[in-house]
Scaffold this active site. Structure first.
Site, short mmCIF file in Angstrom:
data_model
loop_
_atom_site.label_atom_id
_atom_site.label_comp_id
_atom_site.label_asym_id
_atom_site.label_seq_id
_atom_site.Cartn_x
_atom_site.Cartn_y
_atom_site.Cartn_z
CG HIS A 131 -1.87 0.78 1.19
ND1 HIS A 131 -1.72 2.10 1.25
CD2 HIS A 131 -3.59 0.45 1.06
CE1 HIS A 131 -3.14 2.44 0.54
NE2 HIS A 131 -4.22 1.76 0.92
CG ASP A 140 -8.15 -4.29 -3.06
OD1 ASP A 140 -9.17 -4.10 -2.71
OD2 ASP A 140 -7.48 -3.76 -3.36
N1 CMC Z 1 4.50 -7.32 -4.87
C1 CMC Z 1 5.87 -7.74 -4.97
N2 CMC Z 1 5.95 -6.82 -5.09
C2 CMC Z 1 5.57 -5.94 -4.75
C3 CMC Z 1 4.48 -5.37 -4.47
C4 CMC Z 1 3.30 -6.93 -4.51
N3 CMC Z 1 2.83 -6.66 -4.43
N4 CMC Z 1 3.97 -4.00 -4.25
C5 CMC Z 1 5.35 -3.12 -4.06
N5 CMC Z 1 6.62 -4.22 -4.24
C6 CMC Z 1 7.60 -4.05 -4.85
C7 CMC Z 1 8.15 -2.98 -5.95
O1 CMC Z 1 7.63 -3.86 -6.93
C8 CMC Z 1 8.90 -2.26 -5.24
O2 CMC Z 1 10.28 -2.68 -5.29
P1 CMC Z 1 11.31 -2.01 -5.42
O3 CMC Z 1 11.36 -0.92 -4.19
O4 CMC Z 1 12.87 -3.07 -5.28
O5 CMC Z 1 11.69 -1.66 -6.87
C9 CMC Z 1 8.32 -1.95 -3.90
O6 CMC Z 1 7.53 -2.96 -3.03
C10 CMC Z 1 7.86 -0.49 -3.90
O7 CMC Z 1 6.45 -0.77 -5.03
P2 CMC Z 1 6.12 0.67 -4.96
O8 CMC Z 1 5.47 0.29 -6.64
O9 CMC Z 1 7.23 1.80 -5.71
O10 CMC Z 1 5.30 1.03 -4.36
P3 CMC Z 1 4.21 2.12 -4.32
O11 CMC Z 1 3.46 2.92 -2.97
O12 CMC Z 1 3.93 3.13 -5.58
O13 CMC Z 1 2.94 0.86 -4.82
C11 CMC Z 1 0.59 -0.29 -4.68
C12 CMC Z 1 1.49 1.36 -4.05
C13 CMC Z 1 -0.42 -0.61 -3.53
C14 CMC Z 1 0.55 0.26 -5.66
C15 CMC Z 1 1.77 -2.20 -4.61
O14 CMC Z 1 1.97 -2.42 -3.33
C16 CMC Z 1 0.79 -2.60 -5.75
O15 CMC Z 1 1.41 -2.77 -6.95
N6 CMC Z 1 0.44 -3.64 -4.85
C17 CMC Z 1 -0.95 -5.16 -5.66
C18 CMC Z 1 -1.63 -4.07 -6.25
C19 CMC Z 1 -2.81 -3.99 -4.79
O16 CMC Z 1 -2.58 -4.60 -4.25
N7 CMC Z 1 -3.01 -2.75 -4.82
C20 CMC Z 1 -4.06 -2.42 -3.91
C21 CMC Z 1 -4.13 -0.94 -2.87
S1 CMC Z 1 -5.05 -1.00 -1.70
C22 CMC Z 1 -6.66 -0.87 -2.38
C23 CMC Z 1 -6.83 0.77 -3.33
O17 CMC Z 1 -6.40 1.55 -2.58
O18 CMC Z 1 -7.00 0.62 -4.45
#
Ligand code: CMC
Length: 427
Positions: free
Chosen positions: A305, A362
Site C-alpha cells: 500500500h 483487497d
Molecule cells: N508484490 C511484489 N512486490 C511489490 C508489491 C507486490 N504486491 N507491491 C510493491 N512491491 C515492490 C515494488 O516492486 C517495489 O520494489 P523495488 O523497491 O525493489 O522496486 C517496492 O515494493 C515499492 O513498490 P511501489 O510500486 O513503488 O510502491 P507504491 O507505494 O507506489 O505502490 C501499490 C503501492 C499498492 C500500488 C503496490 O504495492 C501494488 O502494486 N500492490 C499490488 C496491487 C494492490 O494490491 N493494490 C491495492 C491497493 S489497496 C486498495 C486500493 O487502494 O485500491
C-alpha cells in the site's frame, strides 16, 4: 515551527508551514513559483498534499483509519453503510430523524429512467461491469441536465441522493445483463444492502431469501471501503470536479480510475490469483518467489500500500470477518486456506519485510464477496459502491471551499527544444 526557509543560490524564501488537527505538518509552496520561478516536482504525488480535508484521517505507520474522527473498527462494529455515508458527507452522525429521512430519500430515488435501461442492451454480454458502470453513471447526467449545477446547493443535494440511490440499481442491472436474466426492480420495503442483494439474486419466478448475516457482511465491507482520503480515484473525482463538471461526470471518471489493478481492480486480481494457484497446484513459496522476480511484472495482488507501511487496519477487520462469516454460513473455502498460507509465507520473506508490504483491504475481501455469491468480475463494482460516499464527500468538500481552484499541475518539459518543420514525407 511556523515557516521553512528555502535557500536557492543566494536567495532565501520563507515558506509557511501549515499544521493539521492530528499535528501533521506541510510546507505550503503555493506562492513559491511566483516568488522564485521554480516549481516542485513529485512524480506519483508521493510527497504532495493536494488539499486540506476534514473527512478522513489515516496514519500509515500506526495503522490508523478514522472517518470524521471515529475509528474504523467502531464504525465497522456499530454502524450501517448509509449512516456512514451520511457521516462522511455531512460531517456528523445523523440523529434518528435525520437518518430516517436520509434512508427514505435513498430509497425513493432508486429507480432509473426506462430509457436508460435500454442502454444496457447496447453492451456485449461479456462487457466488464466497471465499463458499464462508468458509462451508465456518466449517462445519468443526460437525464438531469436541469439539476446538476455543482455550484447550486440544491442541485448538489439532489445529485448526491440520486447517485447514492441509483448506483446499486445500475450495478445489479449490469450483473443481470451479463447473465441474461431480467432486471429486478428495487423494493422500497428493503434497506440499502438488502435491496441490492435482492436485485442481484432474485428472479421473477422465485424470491430471494435475504439472510440478515449476508446483509450485515455487506454493510461491513461497504463501510470499510467508504473513504480513504486522497487515493487515485478520489483524486480523480476531485480533479474532474474542480473543472465544475457535474457530479455524475466526476464519479464516472473515479470509477475508471478505480478499475485499474493497482487500485480497486486488485480485489478481482486477488481472487483470480488464488484460483490460479489452486488450479496449478504450485506451492505458495514459488508464488512468493515469482512476485519478487524483477524480470517479471507479476506482483502479489492484495499486498502493499502506498500509505500503510505497518498494517492496513481494514485488512485486519476483513480477515477476522472472513473467518466469522464463512463459519456462520457453513462455507469451507479452499481459497481462504491458500490466502492464509500465502500471507504467512510473504510476511516471513525478507523482500516483503524490507519493503513493508502487508495484505491490504483487497486481500481477503474477495473471499467474503465470493461467499455472498457475488461474481468475481463484480468485485471492483462492489468497491466502487462502497467508495461512492467518500468520493461524494470529497467532491462536496472541495466544491464548498471558497478557495477552490481548478486542479492543474505543472510539469518539467524534457522534449526537443525549438525545431523547424521539415517534411518527413519527402525523405
Ligand atoms: N508484490 C511484489 N512486490 C511489490 C508489491 C507486490 N504486491 N507491491 C510493491 N512491491 C515492490 C515494488 O516492486 C517495489 O520494489 P523495488 O523497491 O525493489 O522496486 C517496492 O515494493 C515499492 O513498490 P511501489 O510500486 O513503488 O510502491 P507504491 O507505494 O507506489 O505502490 C501499490 C503501492 C499498492 C500500488 C503496490 O504495492 C501494488 O502494486 N500492490 C499490488 C496491487 C494492490 O494490491 N493494490 C491495492 C491497493 S489497496 C486498495 C486500493 O487502494 O485500491
Amino acid at each position: 515551527m511556523s515557516e521553512a526557509l528555502l535557500k536557492i543560490a543566494d536567495k532565501e524564501y520563507k515558506l509557511p508551514i501549515i499544521e493539521g488537527s492530528e499535528k501533521e505538518k506541510a510546507v505550503d509552496i503555493t506562492k513559491l513559483r511566483a516568488q522564485s520561478g521554480l516549481v516542485t516536482i513529485d512524480s506519483g504525488y508521493l510527497n504532495t498534499g493536494a488539499c486540506t480535508s476534514a473527512i478522513t484521517f489515516l496514519d500509515g505507520e500506526l495503522g490508523i483509519l478514522r472517518y470524521r474522527g471515529i475509528p474504523i473498527d467502531q464504525l465497522a462494529e456499530k454502524s450501517t453503510f448509509t449512516e456512514v455515508a451520511y457521516l462522511l458527507i455531512y460531517g456528523k452522525l445523523p440523529n434518528n430523524t435525520e437518518l430516517g429521512s436520509w434512508n427514505e430519500n435513498l430509497t425513493k430515488h432508486t429507480l432509473i429512467h426506462e430509457d436508460l435501461k435500454r442502454l444496457f442492451g447496447g453492451f456485449p454480454k461479456e462487457a466488464h461491469p466497471m465499463a458499464i458502470m462508468s458509462c451508465m453513471i456518466g449517462s445519468l447526467s443526460t437525464y438531469y441536465q436541469d439539476s446538476y449545477d455543482p455550484e447550486n446547493p440544491e442541485h448538489r443535494e439532489i445529485s448526491i441522493r440520486r447517485l447514492l440511490a441509483k448506483f446499486p440499481t445500475i450495478a445489479a442491472f449490469s450483473f443481470k445483463k451479463s447473465i441474461g436474466q431480467p432486471a429486478i426492480h428495487p423494493k422500497n420495503s428493503l434497506d440499502y444492502c438488502a435491496n441490492f442483494m435482492n436485485m442481484m439474486f432474485s428472479v421473477p419466478a422465485e424470491d430471494y431469501h435475504i439472510d440478515p448475516e449476508i446483509v450485515k457482511a455487506l454493510n461491513l465491507l461497504l463501510i470499510l471501503h467508504a473513504d480513504h482520503e486522497q487515493n487515485c480515484s478520489t483524486s480523480t473525482v476531485r480533479l474532474v470536479g474542480s473543472s465544475l463538471a457535474n457530479l455524475y461526470a466526476a464519479i464516472s471518471a473515479g470509477i475508471c480510475a478505480l478499475w485499474g489493478p493497482r487500485h480497486g481492480g486488485a480485489n478481482q486480481e486477488v481472487l483470480e490469483m488464488l484460483n490460479e494457484i489452486k488450479a496449478s497446484g504450485k506451492p505458495v513459496k514459488q508464488i512468493v518467489e515469482e512476485a519478487k522476480d524483477k524480470n517479471s511484472t507479476f506482483r502479489l495482488s492484495g499486498f502493499g500500500h502506498r500509505v500503510y507501511k505497518n498494517f492496513d487496519p481494514r485488512a485486519k477487520i476483513i480477515k477476522k470477518a472472513c473467518d466469522t462469516i464463512l463459519t456462520k454460513m457453513g462455507i469451507k473455502d479452499p481459497l481462504l486456506d491458500i490466502a492464509k498460507e500465502l500471507e504467512e509465507a510473504a510476511l516471513k520473506d525478507q523482500y516483503f519485510v524490507d519493503r513493508k508490504l502487508y495484505p491490504n483491504v483487497d486481500f481477503y475481501s474477495g473471499i467474503i464477496y465470493r461467499a455472498l455469491g457475488i461474481p468475481v468480475n463484480m468485485f471492483t463494482v462492489m468497491f466502487a459502491m462502497g467508495r461512492l460516499p467518500g468520493w461524494i464527500a470529497q467532491w462536496k468538500e472541495m466544491i464548498e471551499d471558497p478557495n477552490m481552484k481548478i486542479g492543474r499541475p505543472r510539469q518539467i518539459y524534457t522534449g526537443p527544444t525549438e525545431t523547424s518543420y521539415e517534411d518527413a514525407k519527402k525523405k
